[in-house]
Design an enzyme around this catalytic site. Structure first.
Site, mmCIF file in Angstrom:
data_model
loop_
_atom_site.group_PDB
_atom_site.id
_atom_site.type_symbol
_atom_site.label_atom_id
_atom_site.label_comp_id
_atom_site.label_asym_id
_atom_site.label_seq_id
_atom_site.Cartn_x
_atom_site.Cartn_y
_atom_site.Cartn_z
ATOM 1 N N TYR A 476 -29.156 21.925 52.614
ATOM 2 C CA TYR A 476 -30.009 22.098 51.437
ATOM 3 C C TYR A 476 -29.724 20.906 50.518
ATOM 4 C CZ TYR A 476 -30.863 26.963 52.924
ATOM 5 O OH TYR A 476 -31.230 28.099 53.621
HETATM 6 C C1 LIG Z 1 -39.274 25.189 55.595
HETATM 7 C C2 LIG Z 1 -37.782 25.030 55.712
HETATM 8 C C3 LIG Z 1 -37.019 26.088 56.212
HETATM 9 C C4 LIG Z 1 -35.641 25.959 56.363
HETATM 10 N N1 LIG Z 1 -34.934 27.023 56.860
HETATM 11 C C5 LIG Z 1 -33.599 26.884 57.065
HETATM 12 C C6 LIG Z 1 -32.834 27.951 57.629
HETATM 13 O O1 LIG Z 1 -33.340 29.020 57.935
HETATM 14 N N2 LIG Z 1 -31.501 27.747 57.826
HETATM 15 C C7 LIG Z 1 -30.899 26.572 57.512
HETATM 16 O O2 LIG Z 1 -29.700 26.432 57.746
HETATM 17 N N3 LIG Z 1 -31.599 25.546 56.979
HETATM 18 C C8 LIG Z 1 -32.922 25.681 56.753
HETATM 19 N N4 LIG Z 1 -33.624 24.624 56.216
HETATM 20 C C9 LIG Z 1 -32.933 23.355 55.944
HETATM 21 C C10 LIG Z 1 -32.861 22.517 57.225
HETATM 22 O O3 LIG Z 1 -31.850 23.027 58.067
HETATM 23 C C11 LIG Z 1 -32.525 21.054 56.886
HETATM 24 O O4 LIG Z 1 -33.496 20.526 56.041
HETATM 25 C C12 LIG Z 1 -32.382 20.207 58.164
HETATM 26 O O5 LIG Z 1 -31.604 19.069 57.896
HETATM 27 C C13 LIG Z 1 -33.738 19.790 58.678
HETATM 28 O O6 LIG Z 1 -33.671 19.099 59.887
HETATM 29 P P1 LIG Z 1 -34.903 18.157 60.285
HETATM 30 O O7 LIG Z 1 -34.590 17.522 61.571
HETATM 31 O O8 LIG Z 1 -36.163 18.928 60.153
HETATM 32 O O9 LIG Z 1 -34.864 17.159 59.065
HETATM 33 P P2 LIG Z 1 -34.963 15.569 58.924
HETATM 34 O O10 LIG Z 1 -35.559 15.380 57.559
HETATM 35 O O11 LIG Z 1 -35.649 14.938 60.064
HETATM 36 O O12 LIG Z 1 -33.454 15.118 58.918
HETATM 37 C C14 LIG Z 1 -32.491 15.585 58.006
HETATM 38 C C15 LIG Z 1 -31.321 14.607 57.936
HETATM 39 O O13 LIG Z 1 -30.732 14.452 59.228
HETATM 40 C C16 LIG Z 1 -30.884 13.101 59.702
HETATM 41 N N5 LIG Z 1 -31.278 13.185 61.114
HETATM 42 C C17 LIG Z 1 -32.439 13.681 61.606
HETATM 43 N N6 LIG Z 1 -32.445 13.622 62.936
HETATM 44 C C18 LIG Z 1 -31.267 13.087 63.320
HETATM 45 C C19 LIG Z 1 -30.697 12.767 64.584
HETATM 46 N N7 LIG Z 1 -31.357 13.014 65.725
HETATM 47 N N8 LIG Z 1 -29.471 12.213 64.615
HETATM 48 C C20 LIG Z 1 -28.809 11.966 63.465
HETATM 49 N N9 LIG Z 1 -29.291 12.239 62.240
HETATM 50 C C21 LIG Z 1 -30.517 12.800 62.157
HETATM 51 C C22 LIG Z 1 -31.943 12.502 58.837
HETATM 52 O O14 LIG Z 1 -31.812 11.106 58.761
HETATM 53 C C23 LIG Z 1 -31.719 13.199 57.519
HETATM 54 O O15 LIG Z 1 -30.637 12.602 56.836
HETATM 55 C C24 LIG Z 1 -35.003 24.740 56.011
HETATM 56 C C25 LIG Z 1 -35.754 23.695 55.481
HETATM 57 C C26 LIG Z 1 -37.124 23.830 55.311
HETATM 58 C C27 LIG Z 1 -37.908 22.702 54.693
#
Ligand SMILES: Cc1cc2nc3c(=O)[nH]c(=O)nc-3n(C[C@H](O)[C@H](O)[C@H](O)COP(=O)(O)OP(=O)(O)OC[C@H]3O[C@@H](n4cnc5c(N)ncnc54)[C@H](O)[C@@H]3O)c2cc1C
Ligand SMILES: *[C@@H]1O[C@H](CO)[C@@H](O)[C@H](O)[C@H]1NC(C)=O
Ligand SMILES: *[C@@H]1O[C@H](CO)[C@@H](O)[C@H](O)[C@H]1NC(C)=O
Ligand SMILES: *[C@@H]1O[C@H](CO)[C@@H](O)[C@H](O)[C@H]1NC(C)=O
Ligand SMILES: *[C@@H]1O[C@H](CO)[C@@H](O)[C@H](O)[C@H]1NC(C)=O
Ligand SMILES: *[C@@H]1O[C@H](CO)[C@@H](O)[C@H](O)[C@H]1NC(C)=O
Ligand SMILES: *[C@@H]1O[C@H](CO)[C@@H](O)[C@H](O)[C@H]1NC(C)=O
Length: 536
Positions: A476
């Site tokens: 978060y």
């Molecule tokens: C609608 C919504 C619902 C959510 N529900 C939950 C929930 O139920 N439980 C919970 O714990 N969290 C929840 N979250 C938070 C979520 O876990 C984080 O936002 C998570 O980091 C998202 O991962 P992403 O790959 O979609 O994000 P991205 O924005 O793609 O990445 C997040 C971060 O990780 C880095 N990153 C991405 N991919 C990689 C990779 N392959 N290797 C290394 N670094 C990488 C990015 O550079 C960035 O710093 C929610 C968020 C949203 C918006």
């Protein structure tokens, strides 16, 4: 004066061109030379000259605060189909001094996977095409690529088995890459722990472009990538995860009470109950504004939600003993498969086809909207008077579509040592809090109003939540909790500054993360506003 202005124009014009267009050309050239398959890599790169640049950039961006015309945008977006494309991207970014942002699902609350507060030009590596999921039912494991969503993983598991699951988040559009990098909790985490606790192997591309697995990266780096936050150690291509057993039918219940119906008293009691319920029970309270009553009175409601790894007939007697005040009964509950519980959690209905989990554009309050969010951890029950004060914050205009969610901790989270993975929030937490405020496009010019409301709410909560440090959940992401000001590029990742947010996210694990970072990426190539800094 006029001459001076002309001179300024002449001086600034070529500079502007070289700051944007030229490096993109150089970057493309470098990629083509580096990539053994140059014909294919050019078609995977989007610069401002490609008409679909904006739609690709916005495709998975969830927070519209970072998709406005004034948001710093990348020089190029690369959508690799193969690890060699990632290797070439890392190589060329380093060679040309470009920063790199990796994006899996684009759910970062502060947009760190697709924009930057730094002045430096940057490139976005979008892993959306790397999303294969291979489930091995016999061994109860799966290999899942970072660009897959958690929904795609759940779908693939459900297709193969009615009694296997993976304990990750419940917004099904979340990307595996970021989610597993930051911990990840969902509706069975009190039984099975965080998503990152259930990772048993990974494939990572490091700063030198090497592909490493658990064995070749070593246990320190393997520890760091399972919760130390995304974007600090390398690019995780894929994860091998342990699947967990669940009954074919679970029970999902939901009860909404108005504050006038003693909801405050219920929430107050729940604080001492939720964390000691059996591990099979997940419970939460979501507090938000309700529609005003007929006489125009503003109302606040608290919605109790639960998921139980068992039948309604088992669950109701349990709740009538442990939490009788709630008055939970059969009409509040439905039985459904685990995959369906993840849909029910956001859609509040059953019977949608499982394919719903594959939809990457589904909308919830946190997805595809303007929002600001924060988190807290609570160690002692908050007194009723303080809860009343919290609800009263919801009566103002800015809180129209705000939500505050309390999620019970305890269960296996009390048993996993704080040092097991970088996520330190384990024993002694009653529950965690997620605060969200949303606003519409028409209100975005007034976004500061909403941001400030959120900051006041956070200040109000300070006496009642964890202290020294005031803990926060790295998934978060919240840029407010760091140093107040970004001075310049080099300073931002300075250890002393990073320690401010580092201790909040990682507590005593922060120093070990810094040590790993110093070893694997001493020049701090993988960096963003809240990445782990190396020691000088
Ligand atoms: C609608 C919504 C619902 C959510 N529900 C939950 C929930 O139920 N439980 C919970 O714990 N969290 C929840 N979250 C938070 C979520 O876990 C984080 O936002 C998570 O980091 C998202 O991962 P992403 O790959 O979609 O994000 P991205 O924005 O793609 O990445 C997040 C971060 O990780 C880095 N990153 C991405 N991919 C990689 C990779 N392959 N290797 C290394 N670094 C990488 C990015 O550079 C960035 O710093 C929610 C968020 C949203 C918006
Ligand atoms: C090279 O590109 C071609 C055409 O796009 C593709 O079919 C092939 O799989 C690629 N090979 C590698 C190793 O990426
Ligand atoms: C972007 O434009 C360039 C130049 O016209 C082209 O070679 C490339 O294939 C385009 N990229 C995509 C993804 O369409
Ligand atoms: C609210 O709680 C009070 C005190 O616990 C109790 O006397 C009252 O009956 C409750 N009201 C409702 C509507 O449940
Ligand atoms: C509030 O009212 C609107 C319009 O009548 C309705 O669409 C919405 O679902 C209601 N919200 C709640 C929380 O009851
Ligand atoms: C699950 O529960 C539903 C509704 O109670 C029921 O119809 C269904 O048969 C159950 N399925 C299994 C596998 O027990
Ligand atoms: C995905 O969800 C969005 C928003 O709910 C909807 O508009 C779209 O039609 C859905 N797509 C598919 C393929 O079902």
């Amino acid at each position: 004066m006029l001459r001076f202005l002309l001179l300024l124009l002449l001086l600034s014009f070529p500079w502007r061109i070289s700051a944007s267009a030229q490096p993109a050309g150089e970057f493309l050239q470098c990629l083509s030379l580096r990539s053994r398959n140059s014909s294919s890599i050019a078609s995977l790169v989007y610069t401002r000259h490609n008409s679909s640049y904006s739609s690709v950039l916005d495709s998975s961006a969830q927070n519209f605060r970072f998709t406005t015309p004034s948001t710093p945008a990348p020089l190029a977006i690369i959508t690799p189909l193969h690890a060699s494309h990632i290797e070439a991207t890392v190589y060329c970014c380093r060679k040309l001094g470009l920063q790199l942002r990796t994006r899996s699902g684009g759910h970062d609350f502060e947009g760190l996977s697709y924009t930057t507060a730094y002045k430096a030009p940057f490139v976005v590596l979008d892993l959306a095409n790397l999303r294969s999921v291979e489930v091995d039912v016999e061994k109860a494991t799966a290999w899942v690529e970072s660009g897959a969503t958690v929904g795609e993983l759940y779908y693939e598991i459900a297709r193969r088995s009615a009694t296997l699951a993976f304990p990750a988040g419940i917004g099904h559009t979340i990307g595996i890459g970021g989610h597993l990098s930051g911990g990840g909790y969902g509706n069975i985490f009190r039984k099975y722990g965080l998503a990152a606790d259930n990772v048993i192997d990974a494939r990572l591309i490091d700063v030198k472009g090497r592909i490493l697995d658990r064995k070749s990266m070593g246990e320190d780096l393997f520890w760091a990538i399972r919760g130390g936050g995304g974007g600090s150690f390398g690019i995780v291509l894929a994860w091998k995860v342990k699947l967990v057993p669940v009954p074919a039918n679970l029970t999902s219940c939901s009860v909404t009470k108005m504050l006038e119906q003693n909801a405050t008293e219920l929430v107050h009691q729940w604080q001492s109950v939720g964390h000691i319920l059996p591990k099979e029970v997940h419970t939460s309270f979501a507090i938000s504004r309700a529609n005003s009553s007929e006489d125009g009175k503003m109302m606040v409601q608290a919605t109790f939600g639960s998921v139980f790894l068992g039948t309604t007939d088992e669950f109701l007697p349990l709740m009538s003993v442990k939490f009788p005040e709630l008055g939970l009964s059969k009409e509040h509950c439905l039985e459904m498969s685990w995959a369906q519980t993840t849909i029910y959690a956001t859609q509040f209905r059953t019977g949608l086809p499982l394919e719903f989990l594959l939809n990457r554009t589904q909308v919830s309050s946190l997805s595809k909207s303007f929002f600001k969010a924060k988190s807290d951890f609570v160690k002692q029950p908050i007194p009723v008077s303080a809860l009343d004060g919290l609800w009263s914050k919801l009566y103002v205009e800015e809180a129209r579509s705000a939500t505050i969610v309390f999620v019970a901790y305890g269960g296996i989270m009390d048993e996993i040592p704080e040092t097991e993975t970088p996520s330190p929030h384990r024993a002694d937490n009653l529950y965690t809090v997620l605060y969200v405020v949303n606003w519409g496009e028409d209100e975005n010019a007034n976004s500061e109003k909403y941001m400030n409301w959120m900051r006041r709410l956070y200040d109000y909560m300070a006496p009642f939540v964890s202290k020294s440090p005031r803990e926060a959940y790295v998934n978060y992401r919240d840029l407010d909790i760091g140093a107040n000001k970004i001075d310049n590029d080099d300073d931002e990742n300075n250890y002393e500054k990073a320690k401010i947010w580092g201790l909040k996210y990682f507590n005593n694990n922060f120093d070990r993360l810094v040590q790993v970072k110093t070893k694997v990426d001493p020049e701090n190539f993988f960096r963003h506003e809240q990445s782990i800094p190396p020691l000088p």
